[in-house]
Design an enzyme around this catalytic site. Structure first.
Site, PDB file in Angstrom:
ATOM      1  N   GLU A 209      -0.075  -1.245   5.731  1.00  0.00           N
ATOM      2  CA  GLU A 209       0.961  -0.811   6.684  1.00  0.00           C
ATOM      3  C   GLU A 209       0.752   0.649   7.052  1.00  0.00           C
ATOM      4  O   GLU A 209       0.933   1.041   8.202  1.00  0.00           O
ATOM      5  CB  GLU A 209       2.360  -0.989   6.081  1.00  0.00           C
TER       6      GLU A 209
ATOM      7  N   ASP B 164       0.837  -1.205   0.000  1.00  0.00           N
ATOM      8  CA  ASP B 164       0.000   0.000   0.000  1.00  0.00           C
ATOM      9  C   ASP B 164       0.870   1.252   0.000  1.00  0.00           C
ATOM     10  O   ASP B 164       2.024   1.240   0.434  1.00  0.00           O
ATOM     11  CB  ASP B 164      -0.961   0.011   1.202  1.00  0.00           C
TER      12      ASP B 164
END
Ligand SMILES: [Zn+2]
Length: 425
Positions: free
Chosen positions: A157, A94
């Site tokens: 994350e 991400d």
């Protein structure tokens, strides 16, 4: 052996660049968690072709997970020819939103002046690509390697890792006997090893009041004034106390080499916004404050909380009508892998071989997915090591240097070899 392996990685420079570009072209923006599944599948299919067993694991029911935005993680494992330890490379797929002021399309993957530009180039698609290329080159040159090599591409994350590493850790993906050593190629610079991070305690403090007409505040009790007393006590007592607490943890930047406290948010009373309606005409009966306390290896979480509670309790004794609640929002213990543990020792040998210098050992001021690997998976032989300059993360025109990616892939390959053969420490 090393010289041939290092040459093979250098020869994969174009492959490394095109892999990085391909990863950047998946706009895996979080929130909301766009394009996770196709990005995970792209990594998985590449590794499947190279002999890895590939699993896709959706973080079912974790924050943000939905059929529109599935939290799709990929975990790939390549068994060696004989028994031995497992070395795991973990990278988050991400990225944060691009924001404004880019001179290139943030999701095109533009190559210019020896750099790849794009959102996620340094944080951390370049690092993940370097780990993948390092592992692939290693396997080709050492088909008889012992143990196993794993690579995971994980989600979320940037929003706490709950649907990614935390979820996988809760399913046993980051625990012994499956995994022994973990390297997270976050952008900490190619010659630095990040051993861990400070601890975090987020809490919400609420002061209580009594509602009354704003023209006659003496009939009520103002919760915001009570919170003012809390803030005044923090200024007078808590901030000076924290400024004085130093750590042996090598935190960078240097200013974070001590305890810190941020006041994240404060809100008291009913609406204060003129735009949808009118502001409240009342004496506020509540006020809430969110604090973000970062603490050190030398501090105990009970002591950290106790400093705040002691101030609140004293105000309760001394200040008429003062009452409060305090609620934990998040708690993460500080982590520091010792620099002579196998993973940092192996990477240090790689850094010496490639750069002819000793590595710098650093600690991150904030947390990253290592916290879940330690707390849930109980794997403590874990560090962050990867190409890219941390200051560029989350900024416009984020980039990663191509030479840096190649060199850190070489460092990772040397580290991988030492760890698999059990000759790191
Ligand atoms: Zn990152």
């Amino acid at each position: 052996m090393n010289a041939r392996l290092l040459d093979a990685i250098a020869a994969r420079r174009d492959d490394l660049v095109s892999l990085t570009i391909d990863l950047i072209r998946f706009p895996t923006v979080n929130p909301p968690g766009e394009a996770y599944a196709p990005c995970a599948e792209y990594i998985g299919e590449r590794l499947r072709k190279r002999g890895f067993a590939v699993e896709y694991v959706r973080g079912e029911g974790t924050p943000g997970d939905s059929d529109r935005y599935p939290r799709t993680n990929v975990v790939a494992r390549r068994e060696g020819r004989s028994a031995g330890p497992t070395v795991h490379f973990n990278g988050h797929i991400d990225v944060v939103e691009p924001g404004h002021d880019w001179s290139v399309d943030p999701f095109e993957g533009v190559v210019r002046d020896g750099r790849v530009y794009g959102r996620g180039a340094c944080d951390m698609k370049g690092g993940l690509a370097a780990a993948i290329v390092a592992a692939e080159a290693y396997i080709e040159h050492n088909p008889d390697f012992p143990g196993a090599i794993e690579i995971s591409g994980t989600v979320d994350e940037e929003s706490g890792g709950f649907g990614g590493v935390a979820y996988l850790a809760s399913k046993g993906f980051y625990s012994k006997p499956r995994v022994d050593h973990v390297i997270i190629p976050e952008p900490l610079n190619k010659d630095r090893i990040c051993l861990g991070h400070r601890g975090v305690w987020w809490a919400e403090i609420e002061t209580k009041g009594e509602i009354a007409h704003g023209s006659m505040p003496f009939l009520g009790d103002c919760a915001v004034r009570h919170m003012g007393a809390v803030l005044a006590a923090f200024e007078a007592e808590l901030f000076p106390l924290l400024d004085g607490k130093r750590t042996r943890m090598p935190v960078v930047p240097e200013g974070a080499r001590r305890s810190t406290l941020n006041i994240n948010a404060i809100h008291g009373g009913q609406t204060d916004d003129f735009r949808p309606g009118l502001p409240s005409p009342n004496v506020p009966d509540f006020c809430r404050l969110t604090i973000d306390r970062r603490f050190l290896l030398e501090e105990d979480i009970g002591e950290v909380k106790g400093e705040v509670v002691a101030i609140l309790e004293r105000l309760k004794r001394e200040r008429p009508k003062f009452d409060y609640d305090i609620r934990d929002v998040m708690e993460v213990r500080p982590i520091m892998t010792e620099h002579d543990a196998p993973v940092p020792a192996a990477l240090a040998q790689g850094i010496r071989a490639i750069f002819d210098r000793e590595p710098d050992y650093v600690i991150s001021p904030g947390t990253y997915d290592q916290k879940h690997i330690a707390r849930i998976g109980h794997i403590y032989d874990c560090v962050a090591y990867g190409p890219g300059i941390l200051d560029l993360a989350h900024r416009p025109d984020e980039w990663v240097g191509i030479d840096d990616m190649v060199q850190s892939a070489q460092v990772m390959a040397i580290g991988l070899d030492l760890l698999l053969r059990g000759s790191a420490a």
